[in-house]
Design a protein around this motif. Structure first.
Motif, mmCIF file in Angstrom:
data_model
loop_
_atom_site.group_PDB
_atom_site.id
_atom_site.type_symbol
_atom_site.label_atom_id
_atom_site.label_comp_id
_atom_site.label_asym_id
_atom_site.label_seq_id
_atom_site.Cartn_x
_atom_site.Cartn_y
_atom_site.Cartn_z
ATOM 1 N N THR A 51 -53.723 63.073 -17.028
ATOM 2 C CA THR A 51 -52.340 62.663 -17.286
ATOM 3 C C THR A 51 -51.631 63.660 -18.196
ATOM 4 O OG1 THR A 51 -53.096 61.239 -19.113
ATOM 5 C CG2 THR A 51 -52.796 60.213 -16.968
ATOM 6 N N PRO A 67 -48.720 55.596 -14.043
ATOM 7 C CA PRO A 67 -48.223 55.001 -15.292
ATOM 8 C C PRO A 67 -49.036 53.782 -15.717
ATOM 9 C CG PRO A 67 -46.428 55.437 -13.752
ATOM 10 C CD PRO A 67 -47.697 55.621 -12.997
ATOM 11 N N PHE A 100 -47.289 57.629 -19.047
ATOM 12 C CA PHE A 100 -48.515 58.085 -18.396
ATOM 13 C C PHE A 100 -49.684 58.220 -19.382
ATOM 14 C CE2 PHE A 100 -45.693 59.212 -14.990
ATOM 15 C CZ PHE A 100 -46.480 59.188 -13.854
#
Length: 450
Positions: free
Chosen positions: A61, A235, A299
């Protein structure tokens, strides 16, 4: 207007190069920055005692959001993005606050995500007010900032050359030999190769050094074997964010520090690539930082700032196209999806990376010195004091980091970064001794200094 005139009218920063060249140069930028890009999530994951699977997700991420942040700054849209060759990475100044928030049992990592989102929104709203400070950055200030950027990075390169901070045989002759071969390769390519290969001198040097290092038994590919083939960042992996006043306020302080640092970097990088930065560009760049941080919070990533390592690469290669760095951002997003590919880059022996670091950081410091050489010291004796005091103060975190530790806790984020200190000291001294120029005068001075 003829087609030749149109081509000449395009600034090097805005030039779109052939696809193969942009891919190769973009890979070079990513390879140089990759170790720094994954360092923060590794540190945070270890401190928060995350599992191996969670650590892989956190790294992915972070890389994915670094790519998005880079695209925001280089390509930009509407009122977001400074549109310069700036590769974005996680700011190390956020590590302490993130760990402090995340280890609080009443807050946890969901509170970290909420704090990053809240601080990102604050940055977007505050950007127009902070951006008005552009006129406080004449050449004597930007020259100090660029010089300090280069000088404060040397200890990192020295650690890499020695085999890494925790190497039991730190400084072994084999490590030094690898770094020397990398430097020699970069010099030889720049001296004898054609323009295309000269642009890739750092990448070629790193590959030659890596081959030698592996031949000498340094490094391994264990991490490649252990890494999964595919991961998809999405997310709220760690749950919905929670929002608390104290965590958000803590992260806002971090973002204020980063806004000061980013503003100095935008102006300095604009001078380096011969494209002076306007007030509105600074505002747009700060807005992009805020938006990138807001997305990062969703995220499970962290606040972003310009990677100073890549500034040296821009200077060393002479390729100033922001589209090359935008390609690097796309590559980071792609590598985030394939952890094995990222692990291959991460397996680069540190000694090979150190040789490249010396070359890149050295030319950054030289660029700052070049700017300072154009400052008027004969008719304005105050400029000598500004430069001397700024560099002396800014190198404290590098040479004597314990010196500021007994100062108030609220001041520590501002004293952690040499670049922040360089910004604050040089701006304040210049304003006190030379006064503040009008925006038009500042723009003219920046143009004449190039």
């Amino acid at each position: 207007m003829s087609s030749d005139s149109v081509i000449r009218a395009i600034h090097p920063v805005d030039q779109i190069l052939p696809v193969r060249q942009m891919l190769t140069l973009g890979l070079q930028h990513m390879a140089v920055s990759y170790i720094g890009a994954i360092a923060v999530p590794l540190i945070v994951a270890s401190a928060l005692k995350m599992t191996q699977a969670q650590t892989v997700v956190l790294i992915s991420t972070t890389l994915f959001c670094s790519g998005i942040a880079t695209l925001l700054q280089t390509v930009g849209f509407w009122k977001f993005g400074v549109r310069l060759p700036i590769l974005q990475g996680v700011a190390f100044s956020s590590v302490g606050p993130v760990i402090a928030i995340g280890t609080n049992p009443e807050v946890g990592f969901a509170g970290v995500c909420g704090a990053v989102i809240g601080a990102g929104i604050f940055t977007i709203l505050a950007a127009p007010f902070v951006g008005r400070l552009r006129r406080f950055f004449p050449p004597v200030v930007t020259g100090c900032i660029v010089t300090v950027i280069g000088l404060q990075l040397f200890p990192i390169a020295y650690e890499w050359i020695g085999g890494g901070r925790h190497a039991s045989d730190f400084g072994a002759p084999a490590y030094l030999a690898v770094a020397a071969v990398v430097l020699a390769t970069i010099l030889l390519v720049n001296r004898y190769a054609g323009p295309m290969l000269r642009n890739m001198a750092v990448l070629i040097g790193m590959l030659v050094g890596a081959a030698l290092a592996y031949g000498l038994g340094m490094g391994n590919f264990h991490s490649v074997q252990e890494s999964p083939w595919l991961t998809v960042p999405y997310p709220f992996y760690f749950g919905l964010p929670t929002f608390g006043i104290i965590p958000i306020a803590t992260m806002v302080v971090v973002m204020i520090v980063q806004m000061v640092e980013s503003m100095g970097l935008f102006v300095a990088i604009g001078d380096i690539v011969d494209k002076p930065v306007e007030d509105q560009q600074v505002v747009n760049g700060l807005r992009a930082n805020g938006l990138a941080s807001t997305i990062a919070g969703m995220f499970a990533a962290f606040p972003f700032i310009a990677f100073m390592e890549n500034v040296g690469l821009v200077i060393l290669t002479g390729v100033r196209s922001r589209w090359v760095v935008a390609v690097s951002g796309l590559l980071m997003c792609a590598v985030a999806l394939v952890p094995k590919a990222g692990a291959i880059i991460a397996s680069m022996p540190t000694a090979a990376l150190g040789g490249a670091g010396i070359a890149m950081f050295g030319v950054v410091a030289a660029a700052g010195i070049q700017t300072l050489a154009k400052v008027d010291y004969e008719r304005n004796r105050y400029n000598v004091l500004i430069v001397g005091f700024t560099i002396a103060a800014a190198l404290v975190p590098v040479l004597a980091p314990a010196l500021f530790k007994q100062l108030p806790e609220w001041s520590q984020p501002f004293l952690h970064s040499s670049v922040v200190i360089a910004c604050l000291v040089s701006v304040l001294l210049n304003a006190a001794l030379n006064g503040v120029s009008s925006p038009a005068a500042t723009k003219e001075a920046a143009t004449h200094s190039l």
